[in-house]
Motif scaffolding. Structure first.
Motif, PDB file in Angstrom:
ATOM      1  N   ARG A 220       1.002  36.356   0.952  1.00  0.00           N
ATOM      2  CA  ARG A 220       0.878  35.419  -0.187  1.00  0.00           C
ATOM      3  C   ARG A 220      -0.266  35.087  -0.538  1.00  0.00           C
ATOM      4  O   ARG A 220      -0.591  34.805  -1.745  1.00  0.00           O
ATOM      5  CB  ARG A 220       1.861  34.259  -0.212  1.00  0.00           C
ATOM      6  CG  ARG A 220       3.256  34.626  -0.106  1.00  0.00           C
ATOM      7  CD  ARG A 220       4.083  33.253   0.390  1.00  0.00           C
ATOM      8  NE  ARG A 220       3.934  32.859   1.712  1.00  0.00           N
ATOM      9  CZ  ARG A 220       4.352  31.677   2.273  1.00  0.00           C
ATOM     10  NH1 ARG A 220       5.295  31.256   1.839  1.00  0.00           N
ATOM     11  NH2 ARG A 220       3.840  31.450   3.284  1.00  0.00           N
TER      12      ARG A 220
ATOM     13  N   SER B  81       7.485  39.178   4.318  1.00  0.00           N
ATOM     14  CA  SER B  81       7.054  38.917   5.491  1.00  0.00           C
ATOM     15  C   SER B  81       6.152  37.778   5.447  1.00  0.00           C
ATOM     16  O   SER B  81       5.463  37.581   4.439  1.00  0.00           O
ATOM     17  CB  SER B  81       6.694  40.013   6.409  1.00  0.00           C
ATOM     18  OG  SER B  81       7.848  40.964   6.602  1.00  0.00           O
ATOM     19  N   THR B  82       5.859  37.042   6.919  1.00  0.00           N
ATOM     20  CA  THR B  82       4.915  36.173   6.735  1.00  0.00           C
ATOM     21  C   THR B  82       3.644  36.424   7.371  1.00  0.00           C
ATOM     22  O   THR B  82       2.664  35.689   7.189  1.00  0.00           O
ATOM     23  CB  THR B  82       5.559  34.967   7.968  1.00  0.00           C
ATOM     24  OG1 THR B  82       5.608  35.741   9.087  1.00  0.00           O
ATOM     25  CG2 THR B  82       6.770  34.380   7.507  1.00  0.00           C
ATOM     26  N   ASN B  83       3.241  37.719   7.619  1.00  0.00           N
ATOM     27  CA  ASN B  83       2.162  38.353   7.852  1.00  0.00           C
ATOM     28  C   ASN B  83       1.909  39.845   7.644  1.00  0.00           C
ATOM     29  O   ASN B  83       3.140  40.232   7.653  1.00  0.00           O
ATOM     30  CB  ASN B  83       1.361  37.699   9.277  1.00  0.00           C
ATOM     31  CG  ASN B  83       2.020  38.566  10.326  1.00  0.00           C
ATOM     32  OD1 ASN B  83       2.023  39.788  10.357  1.00  0.00           O
ATOM     33  ND2 ASN B  83       2.351  37.852  11.491  1.00  0.00           N
TER      34      ASN B  83
ATOM     35  N   ASP C   5      -1.336  35.859   5.844  1.00  0.00           N
ATOM     36  CA  ASP C   5      -0.015  35.692   5.050  1.00  0.00           C
ATOM     37  C   ASP C   5      -0.262  36.542   3.643  1.00  0.00           C
ATOM     38  O   ASP C   5      -1.063  36.269   2.968  1.00  0.00           O
ATOM     39  CB  ASP C   5       0.314  34.215   4.822  1.00  0.00           C
ATOM     40  CG  ASP C   5       1.481  33.934   4.239  1.00  0.00           C
ATOM     41  OD1 ASP C   5       1.867  34.833   3.401  1.00  0.00           O
ATOM     42  OD2 ASP C   5       2.110  32.992   4.169  1.00  0.00           O
TER      43      ASP C   5
END
Length: 207
Positions: free
Chosen positions: A146, A103-105, A144
């Motif tokens: 990542r 996911s992005t967050n 994030d």
């Protein structure tokens, strides 16, 4: 309300793979109750990961094998059920923390699992907040994934599992790819998770 104390029992579990032919397990028995963290250790190829994969349904549903004996979760037989059938009851944390996040967050990552189980939105929000507190990532809720460190990513994977409210969490060499700081963070998290509503089994190489 007193939390329900789960119990996982393996009774003379045996497992033989067909391709290539190999006896992976022979007569494995153990009992893990809520509040316990049990470590399974041994040489490579001893069958440690196979034990976990039998418990969470990856074996024999996705990796065909002939299995015998019994696996009981709260007294009910689960050997042979698929991972999907056990979702929300048994969950696994893998060695590769990068592959577990998408996911992005952070908030969306933790909310994904309970949403797939049909949990109401208000309850999802409560579970997300509670799970992030348990792994001490509440201050990174909008980050994030990542951008997180390896140890933070592995703790985020655990939070994503906690939000589905399983009674058993399996960790398959979850500390192997972490640096010393990440390992200490992970072990501290596992200590906090030793509550009566959760049984933990960890496969590890290092003492």
């Amino acid at each position: 309300m007193t939390p329900r104390v789960p119990r996982l029992e393996l009774q003379a579990l045996a497992c033989r793979f067909a391709d290539p032919p190999a006896q992976a397990l022979a007569g494995v028995s153990l009992t893990v109750d809520g509040g316990e963290l049990v470590a399974i250790m041994g040489e490579s190829g001893a069958g440690k990961s196979t034990v976990l994969r039998c418990v969470n349904g990856l074996v024999p549903s996705l990796s065909p094998a002939e299995c015998s004996g019994a696996i009981l979760l709260d007294g009910a037989p689960v050997l042979g059920l698929s991972a999907g059938e056990l979702a929300g009851r048994v969950a696994m944390v893998f060695q590769d923390f990068e592959a577990q996040l998408f996911s992005t967050n952070v908030r969306l990552e933790v909310a994904f699992g309970p949403a797939q189980l049909g949990v109401p939105p208000v309850e999802i929000e409560r579970r997300v907040d509670a799970a992030l507190v348990r792994v001490e990532l509440q201050h990174l809720v909008h980050r994030d994934p990542r951008e997180l460190s390896g140890g933070q990513k592995q703790r985020l994977a655990i939070a994503s599992i906690l939000a589905m409210a399983p009674s058993v969490i399996l960790l398959d060499e979850a500390a192997t790819d972490l640096d010393p700081i990440g390992r200490r963070e992970l072990y501290a998290t596992l200590q906090r998770l030793r509550t009566r509503d959760l049984a933990l089994i960890a496969v590890e190489h290092e003492i």
